[in-house]
Scaffold this motif. Structure first.
Motif, PDB file in Angstrom:
ATOM      1  N   THR A 193      -0.850  -0.291 -12.233  1.00  0.00           N
ATOM      2  CA  THR A 193      -0.372   0.282 -11.711  1.00  0.00           C
ATOM      3  C   THR A 193      -0.684   0.337 -10.189  1.00  0.00           C
ATOM      4  O   THR A 193      -1.274   0.234  -9.816  1.00  0.00           O
ATOM      5  CB  THR A 193      -1.499   1.683 -12.213  1.00  0.00           C
ATOM      6  N   PRO A 194       0.198   2.137  -9.371  1.00  0.00           N
ATOM      7  CA  PRO A 194      -0.256   1.788  -8.402  1.00  0.00           C
ATOM      8  C   PRO A 194      -1.572   2.406  -7.806  1.00  0.00           C
ATOM      9  O   PRO A 194      -2.181   1.636  -7.169  1.00  0.00           O
ATOM     10  CB  PRO A 194       0.720   3.134  -7.682  1.00  0.00           C
ATOM     11  N   SER A 233      -4.107   0.664  -5.580  1.00  0.00           N
ATOM     12  CA  SER A 233      -4.558   1.885  -3.826  1.00  0.00           C
ATOM     13  C   SER A 233      -6.358   2.028  -3.777  1.00  0.00           C
ATOM     14  O   SER A 233      -6.621   2.016  -3.505  1.00  0.00           O
ATOM     15  CB  SER A 233      -4.421   3.123  -4.244  1.00  0.00           C
ATOM     16  N   ASN A 234      -7.043   1.330  -4.896  1.00  0.00           N
ATOM     17  CA  ASN A 234      -8.582   2.060  -5.897  1.00  0.00           C
ATOM     18  C   ASN A 234      -9.576   0.396  -5.273  1.00  0.00           C
ATOM     19  O   ASN A 234      -9.993   0.486  -4.827  1.00  0.00           O
ATOM     20  CB  ASN A 234      -8.636   2.319  -7.216  1.00  0.00           C
ATOM     21  N   LEU A 235      -7.973  -0.453  -5.819  1.00  0.00           N
ATOM     22  CA  LEU A 235      -9.316  -1.824  -4.805  1.00  0.00           C
ATOM     23  C   LEU A 235      -9.093  -1.818  -3.670  1.00  0.00           C
ATOM     24  O   LEU A 235      -9.641  -2.224  -3.326  1.00  0.00           O
ATOM     25  CB  LEU A 235      -7.910  -2.894  -5.283  1.00  0.00           C
ATOM     26  N   TRP A 236      -7.603  -1.348  -2.840  1.00  0.00           N
ATOM     27  CA  TRP A 236      -7.831  -1.679  -1.166  1.00  0.00           C
ATOM     28  C   TRP A 236      -8.302  -0.248  -0.950  1.00  0.00           C
ATOM     29  O   TRP A 236      -9.059  -0.817   0.048  1.00  0.00           O
ATOM     30  CB  TRP A 236      -6.442  -1.383  -1.340  1.00  0.00           C
ATOM     31  N   MET A 245      -0.550  -9.242  -2.166  1.00  0.00           N
ATOM     32  CA  MET A 245      -1.049  -9.378  -3.619  1.00  0.00           C
ATOM     33  C   MET A 245       0.164  -9.894  -3.605  1.00  0.00           C
ATOM     34  O   MET A 245       1.387 -10.043  -3.359  1.00  0.00           O
ATOM     35  CB  MET A 245      -0.318  -8.108  -3.785  1.00  0.00           C
ATOM     36  N   PHE A 246      -0.455 -10.920  -4.757  1.00  0.00           N
ATOM     37  CA  PHE A 246       0.587 -11.793  -5.288  1.00  0.00           C
ATOM     38  C   PHE A 246       1.424 -11.581  -6.494  1.00  0.00           C
ATOM     39  O   PHE A 246       0.971 -10.572  -7.376  1.00  0.00           O
ATOM     40  CB  PHE A 246      -0.641 -13.951  -6.014  1.00  0.00           C
ATOM     41  N   ILE A 247       2.087 -11.872  -6.738  1.00  0.00           N
ATOM     42  CA  ILE A 247       3.060 -11.692  -8.006  1.00  0.00           C
ATOM     43  C   ILE A 247       2.705 -12.828  -9.263  1.00  0.00           C
ATOM     44  O   ILE A 247       2.223 -14.046  -8.753  1.00  0.00           O
ATOM     45  CB  ILE A 247       4.164 -12.776  -7.328  1.00  0.00           C
ATOM     46  N   GLU A 248       2.122 -12.658 -10.265  1.00  0.00           N
ATOM     47  CA  GLU A 248       1.416 -13.474 -10.844  1.00  0.00           C
ATOM     48  C   GLU A 248       2.309 -14.914 -10.859  1.00  0.00           C
ATOM     49  O   GLU A 248       3.926 -14.793 -11.195  1.00  0.00           O
ATOM     50  CB  GLU A 248       1.124 -12.837 -12.516  1.00  0.00           C
ATOM     51  N   ALA A 249       1.662 -16.011 -10.930  1.00  0.00           N
ATOM     52  CA  ALA A 249       1.741 -17.803 -10.611  1.00  0.00           C
ATOM     53  C   ALA A 249       3.040 -17.641 -11.933  1.00  0.00           C
ATOM     54  O   ALA A 249       4.288 -18.790 -11.830  1.00  0.00           O
ATOM     55  CB  ALA A 249       1.158 -18.088 -10.823  1.00  0.00           C
ATOM     56  N   ALA A 276       6.789  -5.076  -9.831  1.00  0.00           N
ATOM     57  CA  ALA A 276       5.969  -4.531  -8.825  1.00  0.00           C
ATOM     58  C   ALA A 276       6.172  -4.465  -7.914  1.00  0.00           C
ATOM     59  O   ALA A 276       5.694  -4.186  -6.660  1.00  0.00           O
ATOM     60  CB  ALA A 276       6.194  -6.355  -9.071  1.00  0.00           C
ATOM     61  N   LEU A 277       7.099  -3.900  -6.901  1.00  0.00           N
ATOM     62  CA  LEU A 277       7.730  -3.770  -5.540  1.00  0.00           C
ATOM     63  C   LEU A 277       7.242  -2.353  -5.500  1.00  0.00           C
ATOM     64  O   LEU A 277       6.844  -1.781  -4.675  1.00  0.00           O
ATOM     65  CB  LEU A 277       9.031  -3.688  -5.461  1.00  0.00           C
ATOM     66  N   GLN A 278       7.636  -1.550  -6.576  1.00  0.00           N
ATOM     67  CA  GLN A 278       7.214   0.014  -6.998  1.00  0.00           C
ATOM     68  C   GLN A 278       5.656   0.063  -7.192  1.00  0.00           C
ATOM     69  O   GLN A 278       5.391   1.252  -6.288  1.00  0.00           O
ATOM     70  CB  GLN A 278       8.330   0.473  -8.710  1.00  0.00           C
ATOM     71  N   ILE A 279       5.410  -0.586  -7.845  1.00  0.00           N
ATOM     72  CA  ILE A 279       3.320  -0.538  -7.731  1.00  0.00           C
ATOM     73  C   ILE A 279       3.276  -1.116  -6.832  1.00  0.00           C
ATOM     74  O   ILE A 279       2.380  -0.095  -5.580  1.00  0.00           O
ATOM     75  CB  ILE A 279       3.047  -1.341  -8.656  1.00  0.00           C
ATOM     76  N   PHE A 280       4.041  -1.793  -5.462  1.00  0.00           N
ATOM     77  CA  PHE A 280       3.031  -2.267  -4.366  1.00  0.00           C
ATOM     78  C   PHE A 280       3.809  -1.085  -3.436  1.00  0.00           C
ATOM     79  O   PHE A 280       2.583  -0.637  -2.422  1.00  0.00           O
ATOM     80  CB  PHE A 280       3.924  -3.697  -3.655  1.00  0.00           C
ATOM     81  N   GLN A 281       4.632  -0.617  -3.724  1.00  0.00           N
ATOM     82  CA  GLN A 281       4.702   0.686  -2.436  1.00  0.00           C
ATOM     83  C   GLN A 281       4.647   1.935  -2.547  1.00  0.00           C
ATOM     84  O   GLN A 281       3.996   2.629  -1.967  1.00  0.00           O
ATOM     85  CB  GLN A 281       6.818   0.599  -2.180  1.00  0.00           C
ATOM     86  N   GLU A 282       4.597   2.099  -3.992  1.00  0.00           N
ATOM     87  CA  GLU A 282       3.810   3.110  -4.566  1.00  0.00           C
ATOM     88  C   GLU A 282       2.093   3.120  -3.792  1.00  0.00           C
ATOM     89  O   GLU A 282       1.941   4.343  -3.536  1.00  0.00           O
ATOM     90  CB  GLU A 282       3.333   3.945  -6.054  1.00  0.00           C
ATOM     91  N   ALA A 283       1.567   2.371  -4.366  1.00  0.00           N
ATOM     92  CA  ALA A 283      -0.303   1.470  -3.734  1.00  0.00           C
ATOM     93  C   ALA A 283      -0.032   1.811  -2.550  1.00  0.00           C
ATOM     94  O   ALA A 283      -1.290   2.396  -1.845  1.00  0.00           O
ATOM     95  CB  ALA A 283      -0.353   0.502  -4.430  1.00  0.00           C
ATOM     96  N   GLN A 284       1.067   1.859  -1.634  1.00  0.00           N
ATOM     97  CA  GLN A 284       0.910   1.952   0.138  1.00  0.00           C
ATOM     98  C   GLN A 284       0.329   3.137   0.041  1.00  0.00           C
ATOM     99  O   GLN A 284      -0.482   3.656   1.368  1.00  0.00           O
ATOM    100  CB  GLN A 284       1.562   0.741   0.690  1.00  0.00           C
ATOM    101  N   LYS A 285       0.994   4.079  -0.031  1.00  0.00           N
ATOM    102  CA  LYS A 285       1.327   5.742  -0.110  1.00  0.00           C
ATOM    103  C   LYS A 285       0.056   6.110  -0.054  1.00  0.00           C
ATOM    104  O   LYS A 285      -0.549   6.870   0.443  1.00  0.00           O
ATOM    105  CB  LYS A 285       2.780   6.054  -0.711  1.00  0.00           C
TER     106      LYS A 285
END
Ligand code: SF4
Length: 431
Positions: free
Chosen positions: A297-298, A302-305, A318-322, A337-346
């Motif tokens: 989830t985003p 965001s919590n991790l970063w 943030m890697f895409i799982e291998a 994955a892309l949506q999670i990354f973009q939302e998390a950055q916000k």
């Protein structure tokens, strides 16, 4: 805390195993006979929320899941277990299933360095300026094992370990001297920091003598799995002294810390460990894969970063799982994955924008999934090559592949970036 490690057999003797729901116990019995399993007392006592099992993210990060096997193999193994057959009878079937699950790791012609026509053992050269080193003792084990790890066959296979690692600390030296373009050396494993400080120094020292090597990287999940490595372990002070020593020799020391979930950063011991490492001048850059059911989830990101920034570390990848599990049970669809990354950055401080993602890992071509665009009413994923093997000359190139909301796969990234075709005939556009 004294380190206590549990294997699949010793874990069954703990109260934690007894408390697992019956279905989880069955899954554990079956899966841990095929896949890797190792956990330590810190993870059991401090990181897993046992009330939330089986959905707890750290539980899922350690314990194998049913989806790792095909439904047929899982049900057959379960039936065999229930039938009460002895281990000797079961082993051939387990081995057959295991072999089917061996991860296939891609290599290019340049990824295994050679000297005088001979392969250099334990050295991998994915990109032009960096090599990864696998000294034998570092490739054996970690403080706990991650369920999604694609290196698992190494953990119990001595022959595989020996074939892909080196024993003599001077082994990489001649090659590195002949290749002054290599500025970065990455010590990796399994986990290099399971070794004691003296042995680590034995392997790092010869590299420090090489003028052209400017950066020493150490890749480790020890902050997440065993922070006592930097606080109360017998040689914790000696290890931190080694970190200072590396820098006193004029090298930048980069600690590549592997974190998967913010809970790994929440207790006092890990905070103390991070402070102690940072006091040595070492830079901690953080990376980890995006994994289904664990951090998908985003808010997870965001919590991790935000926690990484608050503790003075640098979010890095943030890697895409291998996706080396043949059932693809850990990777999530690329669009998600892309949506999670973009939302998390916000949701994060601007300082966390140092992180690149989602980035494909372990394809020997580090590729960023950079967005989605529409051309002539058709949607495409935008892929950008961040690093590529020298023979491909792909770095900086951008390619488009058709958008598919459900796909988990971008195809063969090495071949994709070799191609010079345009969109007219090929579904692939190079910009
Ligand atoms: S710490 Fe790294 S090498 Fe060890 S099990 Fe986890 S992913 Fe694999």
């Amino acid at each position: 805390m004294k380190f206590i490690s549990y294997s699949n057999t010793t874990f069954k003797k703990t109260e934690y195993y007894q408390q697992l729901p019956e279905e989880e116990r069955n899954i554990f019995d079956v899966l841990s006979s095929v896949f890797h399993f190792k956990v330590n007392n810190y993870v059991l006592e401090n990181l897993i929320d046992w009330d939330a099992v089986p959905n707890d993210p750290i539980y899922k990060l350690i314990f194998p899941r049913k989806e790792m096997l095909s439904a047929v193999d899982f049900e057959t193994l379960k039936m065999l277990y229930r039938s009460g057959l002895d281990n000797k009878t079961l082993i051939p079937f387990i081995q057959r299933v295991k072999r089917k699950m061996y991860p296939e790791v891609k290599q290019t012609d340049t990824s295994i360095p050679k000297m005088n026509g001979e392969r250099i053992r334990g050295m991998y050269s994915n990109f032009g300026t960096i090599v990864s080193l696998f000294p034998d003792p570092m490739s054996r084990t970690c403080h706990s094992y991650c369920s999604y790890c694609f290196r698992w066959i190494m953990f119990n296979d001595k022959e595989a370990q020996q074939n892909s690692s080196y024993k003599d600390p001077n082994e990489p030296v001649a090659f590195l001297r002949e290749h002054p373009e290599i500025t970065d050396v990455l010590f990796t494993g399994a986990d290099p920091l399971v070794l004691n400080a003296k042995i680590l120094q034995k392997y790092i020292d010869p590299i420090l003598d090489i003028e052209s090597v400017k950066v020493i990287r150490i890749s480790s999940k020890s902050l997440g799995w065993w922070p006592f490595r930097f606080t109360t372990d017998k040689d914790a002070d000696e290890l931190l002294k080694l970190f200072r020593y590396i820098q006193s020799r004029g090298k930048h020391l980069n600690f590549c810390a592997h974190f998967t979930h913010v809970r790994e950063l929440e207790n006092e011991e890990v905070k103390k460990a991070i402070t102690r490492i940072r006091e040595t001048g070492t830079v901690i850059r953080c990376q980890g894969p995006l994994v289904e059911g664990i951090n998908d989830t985003p808010e997870d990101w965001s919590n991790l970063w935000n926690a990484q920034i608050a503790l003075g570390m640098v979010p890095y990848y943030m890697f895409i799982e291998a996706d080396h599990n043949s059932e693809s049970c850990f990777r999530i669809p690329l669009a998600k994955a892309l949506q999670i990354f973009q939302e998390a950055q916000k949701k994060t401080t601007g300082l966390a924008r140092t992180v690149r993602g989602p980035v494909f890992m372990n394809d020997l071509h580090r590729t960023l999934l950079d967005g989605v665009i529409t051309i002539n009413d058709e949607r495409f994923f935008v892929l950008k090559s961040l690093q590529a093997p020298p023979d491909i000359e792909g770095e900086g190139k951008i390619k488009l592949i058709p958008f598919d909301e459900h796909t988990k796969d971008a195809g063969n990234l090495i071949e994709l970036f070799k191609e010079e075709k345009d969109i007219v005939n090929s579904n692939v556009l190079m910009l």
